[in-house]
Design an enzyme around this catalytic site. Sequence first.
Site, PDB file in Angstrom:
ATOM      1  CG  HIS A  29      17.980 -72.078 -34.674  1.00 51.89           C
ATOM      2  ND1 HIS A  29      17.778 -71.807 -33.341  1.00 51.89           N
ATOM      3  CD2 HIS A  29      17.650 -73.382 -34.854  1.00 51.89           C
ATOM      4  CE1 HIS A  29      17.318 -72.899 -32.739  1.00 51.89           C
ATOM      5  NE2 HIS A  29      17.239 -73.859 -33.632  1.00 51.89           N
ATOM      6  CE  LYS A  40      13.929 -71.491 -35.047  1.00 50.34           C
ATOM      7  NZ  LYS A  40      12.982 -72.443 -35.655  1.00 50.34           N
TER       8      LYS A  40
END
Length: 272
Positions: A160, A164
């Site tokens: 990600h 995040k």
Amino acid sequence: MIRVAVTGACGRMGSGIIGRVLEQDDMELVAAIEAPGTPLSGRDVGELTGRGPVGVMVTEASALKDTLAETEPDVLVDFTIATAAVETIKTAAEAGVNLVVGTTGFSDEQMKIIEDCIKRNRVKAVISPNMAVGVNVFFKVLRDLAPVLSDYDVEIIEAHHRHKKDAPSGTAVRALEVIAESRGVSPEVAVHGRNGLVGERTDDEIGVHAVRGGDIVGDHIVLFAGDGERLEIVHRAHSRQAFISGVMRAIRFIESAEPGRIVDMGDVLGIN
């Protein structure tokens, strides 16, 4: 007409959800909520998200109870952070507002609070670690494959964007749970990353690895490795539109959900 409130309204997901809600013939945006102390309070959320005036002003989460009473939404959509989302869910449930929640990173204790609150207030709730339709088909494939490949080693790799905050991702955690359940073992067999002299891999362990960097929207790979071959099940999100499309389906599904019980996107899609 489905009356929709959105928390995290000016964030990456929130603004995308608002844009899509405004495009729907059967939905009406009635509230846009941001964090307490936001400098955006009182400004038109349409202007803030580049869509022009829509007549819905940003309000602070600290005034959520009053906002819900004034705007009377049918459903509140939450994509924020776990600590904030727990309080939002409690307030919305006590106000009789149904919920679509894509926030991840809830602890077991937080989930117990959420479950009790939804059950006690008899509201309807879709809570899913990943709203993308393809990801939930991905879970279905893993559920079916895991017992067939019961003697294969399993590794889960997720990637990600650098912003995040939780790791591993909620989707990776759910993939772990699905595989463990299908194999009849506890998710506690997970080994989160490896470092140093860890010894040979055990038969039961499931590796879970988190990658963070750049602007990666969301990649998930489950590797089944056997003698002489391996099978990789992959889902890659190209943009947040994949998640937003799932949110629209969840909003439309919520009316038919069972009061007082949490369902997920598998229920929305009819594949559980």
